[in-house]
Design an enzyme around this catalytic site. Sequence first.
Site, mmCIF file in Angstrom:
data_model
loop_
_atom_site.group_PDB
_atom_site.id
_atom_site.type_symbol
_atom_site.label_atom_id
_atom_site.label_comp_id
_atom_site.label_asym_id
_atom_site.label_seq_id
_atom_site.Cartn_x
_atom_site.Cartn_y
_atom_site.Cartn_z
ATOM 1 C CG HIS A 43 -13.415 -13.937 -9.078
ATOM 2 N ND1 HIS A 43 -12.788 -12.723 -8.953
ATOM 3 C CD2 HIS A 43 -12.698 -14.812 -8.328
ATOM 4 C CE1 HIS A 43 -11.729 -12.853 -8.164
ATOM 5 N NE2 HIS A 43 -11.649 -14.115 -7.750
ATOM 6 C CD GLU B 128 -6.416 -16.498 -13.070
ATOM 7 O OE1 GLU B 128 -7.583 -16.643 -13.466
ATOM 8 O OE2 GLU B 128 -5.761 -15.460 -13.280
ATOM 9 C CD GLN C 146 -9.622 -16.505 -9.873
ATOM 10 O OE1 GLN C 146 -9.997 -16.338 -8.726
ATOM 11 N NE2 GLN C 146 -8.629 -15.808 -10.408
ATOM 12 C CG HIS D 140 -11.424 -17.141 -3.712
ATOM 13 N ND1 HIS D 140 -10.553 -18.010 -4.339
ATOM 14 C CD2 HIS D 140 -11.584 -16.103 -4.586
ATOM 15 C CE1 HIS D 140 -10.201 -17.520 -5.515
ATOM 16 N NE2 HIS D 140 -10.820 -16.358 -5.697
ATOM 17 C CD GLU E 285 -9.606 -12.468 -5.272
ATOM 18 O OE1 GLU E 285 -9.978 -13.659 -5.320
ATOM 19 O OE2 GLU E 285 -9.062 -11.888 -6.225
#
Length: 140
Positions: free
Chosen positions: A7, A43, A59, A83, A133
């Site tokens: 994502h 989220e 996301q 991110h 991430e």
Amino acid sequence: MFQRIDHVGIACHNLEEKIEFYESTFGLVVVSREVNEEQGVKEAMLHVADGEHGSSYVQLLQPLHPDTAVGKYLSKRGEGVHHIGYGVADVAKAMADIAGKGVRLIDERPRHGSMGASIAFLHPKDVGGVLTELVETPRQ
Ligand code: V0V
Ligand code: CO
């Protein structure tokens, strides 16, 4: 090491408004909504595509409080890409391999992520300014 982009995390002030924008403009569909107290976010995951190695999502992230990772980001930089989450087969192994290359881990152990995933963050200062991430999705 990375199987796919799981994502792209996007920081926003108003989750409901941003969901409406992504749905009406791009035709994306929300597949999950969660409040994650530990990460300080509300989220939503919007499905983008399915591939051989799993699915990819956008996301959308709204901070629960100003004094959170996403809250601080919004006040410093405003809305935008926060991110990138890469899919990995084994998050603990990926963490050890990456730490062994001198990249700082933000998390010492995997955390609870969206849709039952195990996640861990790498420090943006060691990844050219990109908060990164690692995402291990639960086995089907
Ligand atoms: C901060 N910085 C960033 C950044 N956030 N750089 C690139 N991308 C970002 N997203 C830079 C910031 O501009 C500063 O640089 C420096 O890092 C220190 O930032 P700070 O504002 O003083 O904040 P810190 O140090 O308190 O926290 C920064 C870190 C924090 C990255 C350590 O945000 C963090 O722990 N993030 C990981 C957790 C997270 O983001 N959770 C929300 C998503 P200068 O100004 O010094 O040059 S949760 C999620 O994705 C879930 C649940 C999921 O996918 O399932
Ligand atoms: Co994420």
